[in-house]
Structure formats: C-alpha cells, structure tokens
Design a protein around this motif. Sequence first.
Motif, PDB file in Angstrom:
ATOM      1  N   LEU A 116       0.946  -1.239  -0.060  1.00 20.36           N
ATOM      2  CA  LEU A 116       0.027  -0.243   0.009  1.00 20.36           C
ATOM      3  C   LEU A 116       0.756   1.312   0.066  1.00 20.36           C
ATOM      4  CD1 LEU A 116      -2.841   1.508   0.379  1.00 20.36           C
ATOM      5  CD2 LEU A 116      -2.663   1.317   2.795  1.00 20.36           C
ATOM      6  N   PHE A 117       1.813   1.256   0.867  1.00 19.67           N
ATOM      7  CA  PHE A 117       2.841   2.486   1.061  1.00 19.67           C
ATOM      8  C   PHE A 117       3.706   2.791  -0.297  1.00 19.67           C
ATOM      9  CE2 PHE A 117       1.731   2.370   5.452  1.00 19.67           C
ATOM     10  CZ  PHE A 117       0.959   3.585   5.735  1.00 19.67           C
ATOM     11  N   LEU A 119       2.885   1.846  -3.314  1.00 21.92           N
ATOM     12  CA  LEU A 119       1.757   2.412  -4.302  1.00 21.92           C
ATOM     13  C   LEU A 119       1.611   3.911  -4.001  1.00 21.92           C
ATOM     14  CD1 LEU A 119      -0.663  -0.540  -4.845  1.00 21.92           C
ATOM     15  CD2 LEU A 119       1.402   0.167  -6.271  1.00 21.92           C
ATOM     16  N   LEU A 120       1.364   4.168  -2.953  1.00 25.24           N
ATOM     17  CA  LEU A 120       0.801   5.732  -2.687  1.00 25.24           C
ATOM     18  C   LEU A 120       2.376   6.356  -2.978  1.00 25.24           C
ATOM     19  CD1 LEU A 120      -0.982   5.446   0.732  1.00 25.24           C
ATOM     20  CD2 LEU A 120      -1.717   6.121  -1.474  1.00 25.24           C
ATOM     21  N   ALA A 121       3.694   6.015  -2.420  1.00 22.55           N
ATOM     22  CA  ALA A 121       4.983   6.621  -2.845  1.00 22.55           C
ATOM     23  C   ALA A 121       5.109   6.744  -4.188  1.00 22.55           C
ATOM     24  CB  ALA A 121       6.033   5.730  -2.131  1.00 22.55           C
ATOM     25  N   ALA A 122       4.879   5.833  -5.198  1.00 27.32           N
ATOM     26  CA  ALA A 122       4.608   5.979  -6.423  1.00 27.32           C
ATOM     27  C   ALA A 122       4.110   6.947  -7.036  1.00 27.32           C
ATOM     28  CB  ALA A 122       4.342   4.787  -7.222  1.00 27.32           C
ATOM     29  N   PHE A 123       2.864   7.011  -6.619  1.00 25.24           N
ATOM     30  CA  PHE A 123       2.000   8.167  -6.997  1.00 25.24           C
ATOM     31  C   PHE A 123       2.456   9.574  -6.657  1.00 25.24           C
ATOM     32  CE2 PHE A 123      -1.571  11.001  -5.995  1.00 25.24           C
ATOM     33  CZ  PHE A 123      -2.258  11.207  -7.049  1.00 25.24           C
ATOM     34  N   PHE A 124       2.586   9.687  -5.460  1.00 29.72           N
ATOM     35  CA  PHE A 124       3.334  11.153  -4.961  1.00 29.72           C
ATOM     36  C   PHE A 124       4.810  11.412  -5.711  1.00 29.72           C
ATOM     37  CE2 PHE A 124       0.854  10.136  -0.990  1.00 29.72           C
ATOM     38  CZ  PHE A 124      -0.149  11.020  -1.271  1.00 29.72           C
ATOM     39  N   ILE A 230       6.199   2.626   5.721  1.00 29.94           N
ATOM     40  CA  ILE A 230       6.474   1.269   5.135  1.00 29.94           C
ATOM     41  C   ILE A 230       7.478   0.730   6.294  1.00 29.94           C
ATOM     42  CG2 ILE A 230       8.140   0.004   3.962  1.00 29.94           C
ATOM     43  CD1 ILE A 230       7.412   1.766   1.653  1.00 29.94           C
ATOM     44  N   ALA A 231       8.284   1.447   7.071  1.00 33.81           N
ATOM     45  CA  ALA A 231       9.062   1.137   8.136  1.00 33.81           C
ATOM     46  C   ALA A 231       8.171   0.598   9.541  1.00 33.81           C
ATOM     47  CB  ALA A 231      10.094   2.226   8.703  1.00 33.81           C
ATOM     48  N   LEU A 232       7.162   1.293   9.610  1.00 30.21           N
ATOM     49  CA  LEU A 232       6.036   0.959  10.805  1.00 30.21           C
ATOM     50  C   LEU A 232       5.424  -0.224  10.528  1.00 30.21           C
ATOM     51  CD1 LEU A 232       4.878   4.490  11.520  1.00 30.21           C
ATOM     52  CD2 LEU A 232       6.437   3.191  13.047  1.00 30.21           C
ATOM     53  N   SER A 233       4.914  -0.272   9.404  1.00 29.81           N
ATOM     54  CA  SER A 233       4.169  -1.455   9.191  1.00 29.81           C
ATOM     55  C   SER A 233       4.800  -2.648   8.814  1.00 29.81           C
ATOM     56  CB  SER A 233       3.193  -1.179   7.597  1.00 29.81           C
ATOM     57  OG  SER A 233       4.333  -1.209   6.586  1.00 29.81           O
TER      58      SER A 233
END
Length: 268
Positions: A116-117, A119-124, A230-233
């Motif tokens: 999830l993170f 994909l969000l990082a790729a969008f931003f 990502i580090a937290l999850s």
Amino acid sequence: MTGSTEFDGGAGSPPARPEGESSPWASHWSRPESDTESALFEPAESPAVEVPAQSVVTVPAPAPLRAVPVEAEAWPTREMMAGRTVRGHRPSASRPAKPEQGVRTASAVGLAGLVLFALLAAFFAWVTAEPLWLAVGHGHDGKASAIQCVGGGVSQRCVGDFTADSGLVVERVALLGVDQSTLPQGGQSQLLARMVGSHSDQAYVGDALRGLHLRWVVSFSLAMLCGLGIALSTGAIRFSDRKARRAAVATSLAAPLLLIIGFLAAAY
C-alpha cells in the motif's frame, strides 16, 4: 622310603637311662606350678566401675502422616509409564498454533502495508517530478488553445492543444490550473502555459504555474512519509539491534526516494 628312619631292632634307639633319672625333655613339657605362672593363667579380678545414672528422654510419637495412596508411591508413576500422557501437563491443541498464527498475521499486515505505501509513494513521486522540473526552469514555454473543460472544482478536467514558442505542437494534453470564469464564452481562448517536454501529456497554466514549488514540496513530503509508513508497517522500527534497526529504517526511507529519482529521470 627316602627321608624315613628305620629302627632295626635295637639299632638306632636311644640309650637306656639310669633308674631314677628323668628325661631332659620332661622339665620342658611339664607345666610349672609356681605362683607366678599360675597368676598368668588365672584371670585377675578387675575393680568394679560405677556407671552414672542416665536420664531417660521420652520422644513423642510422630503425628499420623497424610495417607498417600499406594498408586502415588509406585515408581514409575502411572503418568510416566509408556503409552500414558500426563493430564495436568497435556498441551492444548490451540497453544502451539498461537505463536505461528501471530507471526502469520504480522507478516500479512506487514506485506499489505508495504504494498500500500509503495503504491502511494509511487503516485506522489509521479506528482513531484514535473512540478519540480518546471520550478527549477526546465521545460518549454508556450500557449494552450482550443480549451475544453468538463466538470467543476476538484473534478474539473480541461484539455487543449499546446504550442511551444519554438514551434513544437502537442495536441490533446491535459491542462492544469484553468479557471473557467476567465475563459471567453464560445470563442477561441489562448492561455500562457508551460510543459516539461513533448513526451508529457499535461501542461500547466494559470494558478498551476504560480504554485509549482508548493506542488512538488507537498508531494515530496508525502512520498517520504510513505517511507516511514513502510518502516512502521513492516516492523523495521521495532528491531532490538540498533544497527539493524537503522539499516531497516534507512532502506524504508530510501525506497520512495528512489521512486522520485526514477520519475524525475523519466520526466526529464
């Protein structure tokens, strides 16, 4: 027979002794009758020893012990015999599955959070690339014409043709920052626009050109926050080893940074 002495008649016999003379061996084998020798053979009377009287201590009888069944006294016990299980220490069927189930759940949550993170990082990162290049001066200046807009507000979508000052023409590109209130009704409108390159599919006009720095700073910050997510999850921030924890967190933060660099290279 060898070693035997044979007496042949009177030969070899001891000579006869005169009458009245005793044998010299008689005194040796005769028991003396002296008082000294008799004292040696007769036991001496030992003096009587008085023993002091001792007190008698009466020890009370122990209290009756708790009755222990014969089955418990047997060795080995019934629980230790082959083919028998100890009822009190029998593990339940669900206990071994709890740690494994917890590990599987944590792994599934970490994997879902990573995807999830990422994909969000790729969008931003994609949103960051073009505003950053335009903010630093890289791109083509020109005009946008044949503008058509659909919707309003956040859902507004405008398309048009971009014509660069160098003569480059790109048809049907998305226009960002168009204010419909400033567009003439039913007439051909032209707006100042900027575009990163001919390979791009969007151009910036109006308010979008004035907020380029805000666009790329916000999107860049959100992409780096995705690295922290990502580090937290994945549990990288909870490692007990300090060196391993720093390496895992650095890797999590480096992932969105690499995505940004990749999109910048693709948008150049």
